[in-house]
Scaffold this motif. Structure first.
Motif, PDB file in Angstrom:
ATOM      1  N   ASP A  14     108.532 -73.239  62.190  1.00  0.00           N
ATOM      2  CA  ASP A  14     109.148 -72.332  63.159  1.00  0.00           C
ATOM      3  C   ASP A  14     110.619 -72.099  62.810  1.00  0.00           C
ATOM      4  O   ASP A  14     111.100 -70.968  62.856  1.00  0.00           O
ATOM      5  CB  ASP A  14     109.022 -72.907  64.574  1.00  0.00           C
ATOM      6  N   LEU A  15     111.309 -73.163  62.446  1.00  0.00           N
ATOM      7  CA  LEU A  15     112.722 -73.034  62.092  1.00  0.00           C
ATOM      8  C   LEU A  15     112.917 -72.226  60.816  1.00  0.00           C
ATOM      9  O   LEU A  15     113.918 -71.519  60.680  1.00  0.00           O
ATOM     10  CB  LEU A  15     113.367 -74.415  61.951  1.00  0.00           C
ATOM     11  N   MET A  16     111.985 -72.318  59.895  1.00  0.00           N
ATOM     12  CA  MET A  16     112.097 -71.523  58.674  1.00  0.00           C
ATOM     13  C   MET A  16     111.970 -70.029  58.981  1.00  0.00           C
ATOM     14  O   MET A  16     112.566 -69.208  58.296  1.00  0.00           O
ATOM     15  CB  MET A  16     111.038 -71.936  57.654  1.00  0.00           C
ATOM     16  N   SER A  17     111.219 -69.697  60.018  1.00  0.00           N
ATOM     17  CA  SER A  17     111.087 -68.286  60.376  1.00  0.00           C
ATOM     18  C   SER A  17     112.111 -67.852  61.424  1.00  0.00           C
ATOM     19  O   SER A  17     112.346 -66.667  61.606  1.00  0.00           O
ATOM     20  CB  SER A  17     109.670 -67.981  60.865  1.00  0.00           C
ATOM     21  N   GLU A  18     112.711 -68.806  62.113  1.00  0.00           N
ATOM     22  CA  GLU A  18     113.739 -68.507  63.114  1.00  0.00           C
ATOM     23  C   GLU A  18     114.875 -69.524  63.015  1.00  0.00           C
ATOM     24  O   GLU A  18     114.980 -70.440  63.832  1.00  0.00           O
ATOM     25  CB  GLU A  18     113.133 -68.545  64.528  1.00  0.00           C
ATOM     26  N   PRO A  19     115.738 -69.394  62.011  1.00  0.00           N
ATOM     27  CA  PRO A  19     116.793 -70.389  61.788  1.00  0.00           C
ATOM     28  C   PRO A  19     117.731 -70.578  62.979  1.00  0.00           C
ATOM     29  O   PRO A  19     118.278 -71.658  63.171  1.00  0.00           O
ATOM     30  CB  PRO A  19     117.572 -69.835  60.597  1.00  0.00           C
ATOM     31  N   LYS A  20     117.906 -69.566  63.782  1.00  0.00           N
ATOM     32  CA  LYS A  20     118.824 -69.666  64.920  1.00  0.00           C
ATOM     33  C   LYS A  20     118.282 -70.601  66.008  1.00  0.00           C
ATOM     34  O   LYS A  20     118.988 -70.946  66.942  1.00  0.00           O
ATOM     35  CB  LYS A  20     119.101 -68.281  65.509  1.00  0.00           C
ATOM     36  N   ASN A  21     117.022 -71.031  65.879  1.00  0.00           N
ATOM     37  CA  ASN A  21     116.434 -71.960  66.851  1.00  0.00           C
ATOM     38  C   ASN A  21     116.865 -73.412  66.632  1.00  0.00           C
ATOM     39  O   ASN A  21     116.405 -74.298  67.342  1.00  0.00           O
ATOM     40  CB  ASN A  21     114.901 -71.893  66.814  1.00  0.00           C
ATOM     41  N   GLY A  25     119.704 -64.070  44.903  1.00  0.00           N
ATOM     42  CA  GLY A  25     119.186 -62.875  45.577  1.00  0.00           C
ATOM     43  C   GLY A  25     118.351 -63.238  46.794  1.00  0.00           C
ATOM     44  O   GLY A  25     118.471 -62.609  47.853  1.00  0.00           O
ATOM     45  N   LYS A  26     117.523 -64.254  46.652  1.00  0.00           N
ATOM     46  CA  LYS A  26     116.702 -64.703  47.779  1.00  0.00           C
ATOM     47  C   LYS A  26     117.571 -65.264  48.901  1.00  0.00           C
ATOM     48  O   LYS A  26     117.308 -65.034  50.075  1.00  0.00           O
ATOM     49  CB  LYS A  26     115.685 -65.746  47.328  1.00  0.00           C
ATOM     50  N   ILE A  27     118.609 -65.994  48.523  1.00  0.00           N
ATOM     51  CA  ILE A  27     119.521 -66.550  49.531  1.00  0.00           C
ATOM     52  C   ILE A  27     120.232 -65.428  50.280  1.00  0.00           C
ATOM     53  O   ILE A  27     120.330 -65.457  51.508  1.00  0.00           O
ATOM     54  CB  ILE A  27     120.533 -67.519  48.871  1.00  0.00           C
ATOM     55  N   LYS A  50     120.823 -62.235  55.164  1.00  0.00           N
ATOM     56  CA  LYS A  50     120.852 -60.907  55.781  1.00  0.00           C
ATOM     57  C   LYS A  50     119.741 -60.763  56.824  1.00  0.00           C
ATOM     58  O   LYS A  50     119.972 -60.267  57.923  1.00  0.00           O
ATOM     59  CB  LYS A  50     120.702 -59.835  54.703  1.00  0.00           C
ATOM     60  N   MET A  51     118.539 -61.239  56.478  1.00  0.00           N
ATOM     61  CA  MET A  51     117.399 -61.110  57.377  1.00  0.00           C
ATOM     62  C   MET A  51     117.641 -61.835  58.707  1.00  0.00           C
ATOM     63  O   MET A  51     117.321 -61.326  59.771  1.00  0.00           O
ATOM     64  CB  MET A  51     116.128 -61.663  56.724  1.00  0.00           C
ATOM     65  N   TYR A  52     118.231 -63.019  58.613  1.00  0.00           N
ATOM     66  CA  TYR A  52     118.426 -63.827  59.822  1.00  0.00           C
ATOM     67  C   TYR A  52     119.861 -63.791  60.332  1.00  0.00           C
ATOM     68  O   TYR A  52     120.217 -64.553  61.228  1.00  0.00           O
ATOM     69  CB  TYR A  52     117.976 -65.266  59.560  1.00  0.00           C
ATOM     70  N   GLN A  53     120.668 -62.913  59.767  1.00  0.00           N
ATOM     71  CA  GLN A  53     122.042 -62.696  60.184  1.00  0.00           C
ATOM     72  C   GLN A  53     122.826 -64.009  60.255  1.00  0.00           C
ATOM     73  O   GLN A  53     123.412 -64.360  61.283  1.00  0.00           O
ATOM     74  CB  GLN A  53     122.070 -61.971  61.524  1.00  0.00           C
ATOM     75  N   LEU A  54     122.829 -64.728  59.141  1.00  0.00           N
ATOM     76  CA  LEU A  54     123.547 -65.988  59.044  1.00  0.00           C
ATOM     77  C   LEU A  54     124.794 -65.807  58.182  1.00  0.00           C
ATOM     78  O   LEU A  54     124.758 -65.108  57.180  1.00  0.00           O
ATOM     79  CB  LEU A  54     122.661 -67.065  58.394  1.00  0.00           C
ATOM     80  N   ASN A  55     125.881 -66.459  58.595  1.00  0.00           N
ATOM     81  CA  ASN A  55     127.056 -66.470  57.723  1.00  0.00           C
ATOM     82  C   ASN A  55     126.951 -67.683  56.795  1.00  0.00           C
ATOM     83  O   ASN A  55     126.010 -68.470  56.897  1.00  0.00           O
ATOM     84  CB  ASN A  55     128.356 -66.448  58.524  1.00  0.00           C
ATOM     85  N   ASP A  56     127.910 -67.837  55.904  1.00  0.00           N
ATOM     86  CA  ASP A  56     127.851 -68.922  54.917  1.00  0.00           C
ATOM     87  C   ASP A  56     127.827 -70.302  55.573  1.00  0.00           C
ATOM     88  O   ASP A  56     127.082 -71.178  55.141  1.00  0.00           O
ATOM     89  CB  ASP A  56     129.029 -68.835  53.951  1.00  0.00           C
TER      90      ASP A  56
END
Length: 184
Positions: free
Chosen positions: A95-102, A34-36, A41-47
């Motif tokens: 920073d990366l944990m809060s903004e993975p797209k960085n 659920g957390k994953i 969803k929060m960071y709009q990441l695909n698998d």
């Protein structure tokens, strides 16, 4: 007869204990999934992006912990630049944990600088812990210190660039508000 009853009771107790542990594990796994899903969803990441993110972050964490360990072993903990580099790399990790797209912004740091710093610290620690001292070994130690300084400076520079980008974003937002007649 007495032993058979005792054996049955023990068997039932073991089954109950094992089943309760299994249920706890299943509940924990469900919560983790659920957390994953929420993180994706929060960071709009695909698998695939999530898999890359997990791998890179696991390696970065491992590298940072190794560097910290080597600094404690070798006496590098007195090196001010290396301390700053460790703090900068920890801040980048957060920073990366809060903004993975960085991840893209920190590609050089994650794939080149941190692994290089780990290797340099490891080699330096091996030399310091070694019993043999000679002029050539001292020369290699000084050379490694220079490399560690360079990697440390590049790590700090990476973090400073990120901070500057963030400050610029804030300043742009502030200017936009001021142009609309609002002030902070």
């Amino acid at each position: 007869m007495y032993y058979e009853v005792l054996l049955i009771i023990l068997t039932i107790a073991v089954i109950i204990i094992l089943s309760s542990r299994l249920l706890k594990k299943l509940q924990m796994k469900k919560a983790q999934l659920g957390k994953i899903r929420a993180f994706k969803k929060m960071y709009q990441l695909n698998d695939d992006e999530l898999k890359v993110f997990e791998t890179v972050m696991r390696e970065a964490k491992s590298d940072i912990l190794k560097i910290v360990g080597y600094t404690k072993k070798s006496g590098l903990s007195n090196n001010a630049n290396l301390k700053k580099a460790i703090n900068a790399s920890q801040s980048i990790f957060k920073d990366l944990m809060s903004e993975p797209k960085n991840l893209i912004k920190y590609g050089d740091l994650l794939y080149k600088i941190l692994p290089g710093l780990v290797l340099a610290c490891e080699e330096y620690t091996d030399i310091v812990e070694g019993e043999v001292q000679s002029d050539s070994i001292q020369e290699k130690r000084l050379e490694l210190l220079s490399v560690i300084e360079e990697f440390s400076n590049r790590t700090i520079k990476n973090w400073e660039e990120n901070v500057n980008r963030d400050v610029n974003k804030v300043n742009i937002s502030k200017q936009a508000l001021e142009q609309n007649g609002l002030s902070i």
